[in-house]
Design a protein around this motif. Structure first.
Motif, PDB file in Angstrom:
ATOM      1  N   TYR A   1      32.783 -14.363  16.205  1.00 34.17           N
ATOM      2  CA  TYR A   1      34.076 -13.669  16.259  1.00 34.17           C
ATOM      3  C   TYR A   1      33.901 -12.272  16.852  1.00 34.17           C
ATOM      4  O   TYR A   1      34.715 -11.821  17.683  1.00 34.17           O
ATOM      5  CB  TYR A   1      34.677 -13.583  14.855  1.00 34.17           C
ATOM      6  CG  TYR A   1      36.065 -12.973  14.828  1.00 34.17           C
ATOM      7  CD1 TYR A   1      37.193 -13.756  14.997  1.00 34.17           C
ATOM      8  CD2 TYR A   1      36.239 -11.601  14.644  1.00 34.17           C
ATOM      9  CE1 TYR A   1      38.469 -13.197  14.978  1.00 34.17           C
ATOM     10  CE2 TYR A   1      37.503 -11.029  14.631  1.00 34.17           C
ATOM     11  CZ  TYR A   1      38.616 -11.834  14.804  1.00 34.17           C
ATOM     12  OH  TYR A   1      39.866 -11.276  14.798  1.00 34.17           O
ATOM     13  N   THR A   2      32.845 -11.606  16.453  1.00 35.79           N
ATOM     14  CA  THR A   2      32.598 -10.256  16.965  1.00 35.79           C
ATOM     15  C   THR A   2      32.338 -10.281  18.468  1.00 35.79           C
ATOM     16  O   THR A   2      32.813  -9.402  19.205  1.00 35.79           O
ATOM     17  CB  THR A   2      31.413  -9.616  16.225  1.00 35.79           C
ATOM     18  OG1 THR A   2      31.675  -9.618  14.813  1.00 35.79           O
ATOM     19  CG2 THR A   2      31.174  -8.181  16.694  1.00 35.79           C
TER      20      THR A   2
ATOM     21  N   ALA B   1      40.245 -24.776  11.293  1.00 38.29           N
ATOM     22  CA  ALA B   1      38.896 -25.346  11.250  1.00 38.29           C
ATOM     23  C   ALA B   1      38.535 -26.020  12.567  1.00 38.29           C
ATOM     24  O   ALA B   1      38.706 -25.446  13.639  1.00 38.29           O
ATOM     25  CB  ALA B   1      38.779 -26.294  10.062  1.00 38.29           C
ATOM     26  N   SER B   2      38.089 -27.281  12.515  1.00 40.23           N
ATOM     27  CA  SER B   2      37.603 -27.962  13.718  1.00 40.23           C
ATOM     28  C   SER B   2      38.698 -28.245  14.728  1.00 40.23           C
ATOM     29  O   SER B   2      38.418 -28.428  15.912  1.00 40.23           O
ATOM     30  CB  SER B   2      36.899 -29.274  13.333  1.00 40.23           C
ATOM     31  OG  SER B   2      37.796 -30.139  12.673  1.00 40.23           O
ATOM     32  N   ASN B   3      39.946 -28.284  14.295  1.00 40.39           N
ATOM     33  CA  ASN B   3      41.027 -28.524  15.257  1.00 40.39           C
ATOM     34  C   ASN B   3      41.106 -27.410  16.296  1.00 40.39           C
ATOM     35  O   ASN B   3      41.510 -27.638  17.442  1.00 40.39           O
ATOM     36  CB  ASN B   3      42.373 -28.647  14.538  1.00 40.39           C
ATOM     37  CG  ASN B   3      42.544 -29.990  13.858  1.00 40.39           C
ATOM     38  OD1 ASN B   3      41.827 -30.943  14.164  1.00 40.39           O
ATOM     39  ND2 ASN B   3      43.482 -30.075  12.926  1.00 40.39           N
TER      40      ASN B   3
ATOM     41  N   PHE C   1      38.295 -20.599   9.876  1.00 37.45           N
ATOM     42  CA  PHE C   1      39.191 -19.865  10.751  1.00 37.45           C
ATOM     43  C   PHE C   1      40.504 -20.633  10.910  1.00 37.45           C
ATOM     44  O   PHE C   1      40.539 -21.863  10.879  1.00 37.45           O
ATOM     45  CB  PHE C   1      38.579 -19.696  12.137  1.00 37.45           C
ATOM     46  CG  PHE C   1      37.550 -18.600  12.258  1.00 37.45           C
ATOM     47  CD1 PHE C   1      37.868 -17.287  11.941  1.00 37.45           C
ATOM     48  CD2 PHE C   1      36.260 -18.887  12.708  1.00 37.45           C
ATOM     49  CE1 PHE C   1      36.931 -16.276  12.074  1.00 37.45           C
ATOM     50  CE2 PHE C   1      35.323 -17.879  12.841  1.00 37.45           C
ATOM     51  CZ  PHE C   1      35.660 -16.571  12.518  1.00 37.45           C
ATOM     52  N   TYR C   2      41.585 -19.884  11.090  1.00 36.78           N
ATOM     53  CA  TYR C   2      42.866 -20.450  11.507  1.00 36.78           C
ATOM     54  C   TYR C   2      43.267 -19.754  12.799  1.00 36.78           C
ATOM     55  O   TYR C   2      43.325 -18.526  12.862  1.00 36.78           O
ATOM     56  CB  TYR C   2      43.944 -20.243  10.448  1.00 36.78           C
ATOM     57  CG  TYR C   2      45.350 -20.553  10.934  1.00 36.78           C
ATOM     58  CD1 TYR C   2      45.704 -21.851  11.310  1.00 36.78           C
ATOM     59  CD2 TYR C   2      46.322 -19.555  11.051  1.00 36.78           C
ATOM     60  CE1 TYR C   2      46.978 -22.140  11.776  1.00 36.78           C
ATOM     61  CE2 TYR C   2      47.597 -19.837  11.509  1.00 36.78           C
ATOM     62  CZ  TYR C   2      47.917 -21.140  11.874  1.00 36.78           C
ATOM     63  OH  TYR C   2      49.176 -21.425  12.342  1.00 36.78           O
TER      64      TYR C   2
ATOM     65  N   TYR D   1      34.837 -24.999  14.684  1.00 41.43           N
ATOM     66  CA  TYR D   1      35.885 -23.982  14.715  1.00 41.43           C
ATOM     67  C   TYR D   1      36.121 -23.517  16.142  1.00 41.43           C
ATOM     68  O   TYR D   1      35.331 -23.789  17.057  1.00 41.43           O
ATOM     69  CB  TYR D   1      35.533 -22.779  13.828  1.00 41.43           C
ATOM     70  CG  TYR D   1      34.180 -22.158  14.090  1.00 41.43           C
ATOM     71  CD1 TYR D   1      33.970 -21.252  15.132  1.00 41.43           C
ATOM     72  CD2 TYR D   1      33.101 -22.462  13.259  1.00 41.43           C
ATOM     73  CE1 TYR D   1      32.735 -20.680  15.353  1.00 41.43           C
ATOM     74  CE2 TYR D   1      31.848 -21.898  13.473  1.00 41.43           C
ATOM     75  CZ  TYR D   1      31.666 -21.002  14.518  1.00 41.43           C
ATOM     76  OH  TYR D   1      30.435 -20.436  14.737  1.00 41.43           O
ATOM     77  N   GLY D   2      37.224 -22.816  16.323  1.00 38.38           N
ATOM     78  CA  GLY D   2      37.544 -22.176  17.590  1.00 38.38           C
ATOM     79  C   GLY D   2      38.020 -20.759  17.340  1.00 38.38           C
ATOM     80  O   GLY D   2      38.639 -20.479  16.302  1.00 38.38           O
TER      81      GLY D   2
END
Length: 586
Positions: A423-424, A367-369, A390-391, A510-511
């Motif tokens: 992501y795409t 997530a935000s991390n 997301f992870y 997210y990242g």
């Protein structure tokens, strides 16, 4: 977050020395990216433990300068009531000093922790730069850890492919051609490559902290703690002159009298310049070992390929385990966490042949991390991995015959349209680089935009480089090659090892990053391309497939077929079904 006591102690020390301020870098005497705890003065002083940055401590102000990777992290780790935060590149230190301090202000620095290039840039500030031979942190850091004394081991010929004597003679011939008497070697990874040794002073960075002088006759004087060398063979030790690390400056000054000494302005300590220029002549030049080391020989290249097969198997075992455990644990009300995932991934790597240790501290970020590019999970920040976010996992291994580095961003349920679009775009930037053909000798900055264009079209960007060199069982970030916006003058040629890693980071959300390690190989005459070393399926669950071209889809299908064929015999039986599904054609 650090307490004010360390800041107060340094200010008190500066007042006693009649100094107006001090520059405290994230650096050691070897300009290492990752420092031993003994040398991590900036973290002790400020609480910031990133790998790049520096602080300016004045009596009435304190400033932290960090690059784009750490703009989020620094604000979480330092006391914002005590420190102002500036961008390392957009608001550099020298102009700030010139614009904010009176001419002649006495600003201290440790001469072993600053390079000549950094020193010359700061001289334009009109401050009086005061070099310190002794560190104030020896006085004020009362529980400072001892300097590392990690054992040094030899790297066998079967892994390195060229004996040390031949390497020394190659460099000696270059010195002779430049009419230069000595090369001052101050980068531990260059010494490790030259002598075919590996160290253990810093976890994940298998280099020996030390210095060396190589003469035009090929002889090497190695300035190293003798306790580190006890496991080395008599033959290797007999081929060297061993001296104490603390004698490096005085010996350099003595030997340089009337001689020409080559040193690297971007990596040597300016203290070495001060010592040599008293009686010798300095030949400013990039350490030639750096470029030699970056051109891998056939034995090294074969080692990279094999280590990536083993690492790919570990990744697949891990990803298959995640695919089972994330939904199971979430359904049970006890979701899997970042730290648990990180621990299990290391367990899978430990099972692989030739694995030694991680190649850097794993980024296991949910997530935000994951919006913090170089985040590292801890008990206080440990987030759950769930179907809602997301992870991101960025990790690698040091193997006996190579070094690995890869990133995958994963999802365990449908995410928002914005997440899918971002992501795409990252995937399209990645595919643009992976399918790129370019003239041999192209420089990294000349192709960086190919990775960014899909994001730029959305008005987005990422504030880190697109790729970096990787050492051969050496440093995970190896000079001199970089793919980034900043000019990098070194030509990419067949035999270089790089990463390709575009990303996107939305603060507090997210990242996303997708990274493969690649080998530069010849394609058409006079042209090169990137051949993937990394063998790990790419998560396509969040991809807007209609935005991919037929060429992009074909690249993914071909890559996944290769991953499946190479890794299927190497992975655990429980992971084979997952691997087959994860590499199915689009």
């Amino acid at each position: 977050m650090q307490t004010p006591s360390s800041l107060s102690a340094l200010r008190e020390w500066l007042r006693a020395q009649n100094l107006d301020g001090m520059i405290v870098p994230r650096a050691d005497a070897f300009q290492s990216e990752y420092c031993a705890p003994h040398d991590d003065q900036l973290a002790w002083l400020t609480g910031f433990d990133g790998s790049a940055g520096h602080a300016l401590i004045l009596q009435d102000r304190a400033l932290m300068f960090v690059d784009g990777r750490y703009q989020v992290q620094v604000r979480e780790q330092v006391d914002l009531d005590a420190f102002e935060i500036l961008h390392l590149h957009n608001d550099p230190l020298a102009p700030w000093l010139r614009e904010n301090l009176r001419p002649g202000a006495r600003i201290a620095f440790e001469a072993m922790l600053m390079t000549p290039a950094q020193y010359d840039a700061l001289r334009a500030s009109q401050c009086t730069l005061v070099p310190l031979n002794d560190s104030p942190f020896d006085d004020i850091w009362h529980d400072r850890p001892p300097a590392p004394v990690g054992a040094i081991r030899e790297m066998p010929y079967e892994y390195n492919g060229e004996n040390s004597a031949d390497k020394r003679q190659r460099i000696a011939a270059l010195l002779d051609a430049h009419n230069t008497d000595y090369l001052a070697i101050t980068q531990p990874d260059n010494i490790a490559w030259l002598l075919n040794v590996r160290g253990s002073d810093i976890p994940t960075s298998p280099v020996p902290n030390s210095f060396a002088l190589l003469g035009r006759d090929g002889r090497v004087e190695w300035f190293v703690n003798a306790d580190k060398t006890r496991s080395l063979s008599p033959a290797l030790l007999a081929s060297l002159t061993l001296s104490s690390e603390g004698d490096f400056l005085s010996r350099s000054q003595h030997l340089s009298a009337g001689k020409r000494v080559m040193m690297d302005a971007d990596t040597a300590p300016v203290a070495l310049r001060f010592a040599v220029e008293k009686s010798g002549e300095i030949v400013w030049n990039a350490d030639p070992i750096t470029l030699m080391k970056a051109l891998k020989n056939p034995v090294e290249l074969a080692g990279y390929r094999q280590s990536h097969q083993y690492d790919g198997a570990a990744w697949v075992n891990f990803l298959a385990w995640l695919a089972r455990e994330v939904p199971r644990r979430e359904a049970a009300g006890n979701p899997l966490t970042e730290l648990e995932a990180q621990e299990q991934q290391l367990a899978f790597r430990t099972q692989q042949p030739g694995f030694i240790e991680p190649s850097f501290a794993t980024i296991s970020a949910s997530a935000s991390n994951a919006a913090m590019c170089h985040y590292h999970s801890s008990e206080s920040t440990n987030k759950a991995i769930t179907h809602r976010d997301f992870y991101l996992n960025d990790s690698g291994g040091q193997y006996h015959n190579g070094t690995t580095d890869a990133t995958r961003t994963l999802a365990y349920g449908p995410l928002s349209a914005q997440c899918r679009l971002h992501y795409t775009a990252v995937l399209k930037g990645f595919l643009s680089m992976m399918s790129l053909q370019f003239p041999s000798g192209t420089q990294g900055h000349q192709i960086d935009a190919f990775a960014r264009r899909p994001l730029w079209e959305l008005g987005l960007d990422f504030d880190h480089g697109t790729g970096h060199g990787v050492g051969h069982q050496l440093l995970i970030h190896e000079n001199p090659h970089r793919i980034a916006k900043k000019v990098n003058p070194w030509p990419l040629v067949a035999g270089n090892i790089m990463t390709i890693e575009p990303g996107y980071y939305l603060a507090d959300a997210y990242g996303i990053r997708i990274e493969n390690q690649v080998e530069v190989v010849e394609s058409l005459p006079g042209f090169c391309k990137f051949a993937s070393l990394t063998l790990i399926p790419i998560d396509l669950s969040q991809v807007e497939l209609h935005l991919l071209s037929e060429q992009e889809k074909q690249w993914l299908d071909d890559y996944h077929q290769q991953v499946r064929e190479v890794l299927m015999p190497l992975v655990e039986s429980e992971a084979q079904q997952w691997l087959f599904a994860a590499t199915a054609p689009i």
